[in-house]
Design a protein around this motif. Structure first.
Motif, short mmCIF file in Angstrom:
data_model
loop_
_atom_site.label_atom_id
_atom_site.label_comp_id
_atom_site.label_asym_id
_atom_site.label_seq_id
_atom_site.Cartn_x
_atom_site.Cartn_y
_atom_site.Cartn_z
N GLY A 1 0.83 -1.20 0.00
CA GLY A 1 0.00 0.00 0.00
C GLY A 1 0.86 1.25 0.00
O GLY A 1 2.08 1.19 0.17
N TRP A 2 0.21 2.39 -0.17
CA TRP A 2 0.98 3.64 -0.22
C TRP A 2 1.68 3.93 1.10
O TRP A 2 2.79 4.47 1.11
N ARG A 3 1.07 3.56 2.22
CA ARG A 3 1.73 3.81 3.51
C ARG A 3 2.98 2.97 3.67
O ARG A 3 3.99 3.43 4.19
N GLU A 4 2.93 1.71 3.21
CA GLU A 4 4.12 0.87 3.29
C GLU A 4 5.23 1.44 2.40
O GLU A 4 6.40 1.42 2.77
N MET A 5 4.86 1.96 1.25
CA MET A 5 5.84 2.57 0.34
C MET A 5 6.46 3.81 0.99
O MET A 5 7.67 3.99 0.96
N VAL B 1 9.14 3.27 3.68
CA VAL B 1 10.52 3.09 3.20
C VAL B 1 11.22 4.45 3.20
O VAL B 1 12.36 4.58 3.67
N ILE B 2 10.54 5.48 2.72
CA ILE B 2 11.10 6.83 2.69
C ILE B 2 11.28 7.35 4.11
O ILE B 2 12.30 7.97 4.43
N LEU C 1 17.25 7.71 9.07
CA LEU C 1 18.67 7.38 9.07
C LEU C 1 19.52 8.52 8.50
O LEU C 1 20.61 8.80 9.00
N ALA C 2 19.03 9.16 7.45
CA ALA C 2 19.81 10.21 6.78
C ALA C 2 19.86 11.51 7.58
O ALA C 2 20.85 12.23 7.53
N GLU C 3 18.80 11.84 8.26
CA GLU C 3 18.71 13.08 9.04
C GLU C 3 18.26 12.74 10.46
O GLU C 3 17.11 12.96 10.82
N VAL C 4 19.18 12.22 11.26
CA VAL C 4 18.80 11.73 12.59
C VAL C 4 18.28 12.84 13.51
O VAL C 4 17.58 12.56 14.47
N ASN C 5 18.59 14.09 13.22
CA ASN C 5 18.11 15.19 14.06
C ASN C 5 16.73 15.69 13.63
O ASN C 5 16.18 16.58 14.28
N ASP C 6 16.19 15.19 12.53
CA ASP C 6 14.86 15.56 12.07
C ASP C 6 13.91 14.40 12.33
O ASP C 6 13.93 13.40 11.60
#
Length: 187
Positions: A5-9, A12-13, A19-24
């Motif tokens: 579903g769109w939520r599962e997709m 992933v983001i 992981l990429a922006e741990v402070n956000d």
């Protein structure tokens, strides 16, 4: 294979962003404890706060300012003089002086037109058209800071999330149907 579903997709983001922006922090607002979510949850993104142009969001200022000027006359009662002042405004100070008060406008988010035979799930009536409440663009005078707060605010309420979820479900079904069709076309 299980349906994605769109939520599962989007999850992933979300995981990548965490992981990429741990402070956000990134999370699903409608997954907060019900007591918090049911009261409503507002997100605020400042472009201008007092005299500070927020570096991350100020590049959106002119676009939002122009949208605000356009929507003010649709969403607020103005005299002819106020309308002229709003249209001539080039700064937050000019715009606030034209309105003579703190205010907000709501950017409309238009519902997708249903195709013949397409039935939505959730709260949306198949004959329903129109728009949903999008984000609010606010202008608040900050006397103590000798400036203005120009922000994008997004209200989060259970009803609003149900409405947007129904729209996302419709769009996700269309996207996946097109992907399956394209897959068949290549075989």
């Amino acid at each position: 294979s299980p349906q994605l579903g769109w939520r599962e997709m989007i999850n992933v983001i979300v995981k990548w962003r965490q992981l990429a922006e741990v402070n956000d922090p990134v999370w699903w607002i409608d997954m907060l404890p019900w007591e918090l979510f049911s009261e409503g949850f507002g997100l605020q993104t400042p472009m201008l706060t007092g005299q500070l142009k927020v570096p991350r969001y100020y590049p959106l200022f002119q676009r939002c300012f122009d949208i605000t000027k356009r929507l003010i006359s649709e969403q607020h009662v103005l005299t002819d003089q106020m309308h002229e002042q709003v249209q001539a405004a080039t700064t937050c100070h000019d715009l606030w002086n034209a309105m003579q008060r703190d205010f907000f406008i709501i950017s409309p988010c238009y519902k997708v037109a249903l195709e013949e035979g397409e039935l939505p799930e959730g709260p949306r009536d198949p004959t329903e058209r129109g728009s949903m409440e999008g984000t609010r663009i606010t202008l608040v005078r900050k006397v103590e800071e000798q400036g203005f707060q120009f922000t994008i605010r997004t209200p989060g309420t259970p009803d609003r999330y149900r409405e947007y979820t129904a729209e996302m479900d419709i769009l996700w079904k269309r996207i996946t149907a097109e992907a399956r069709k394209a897959d068949r076309d290549t075989q």
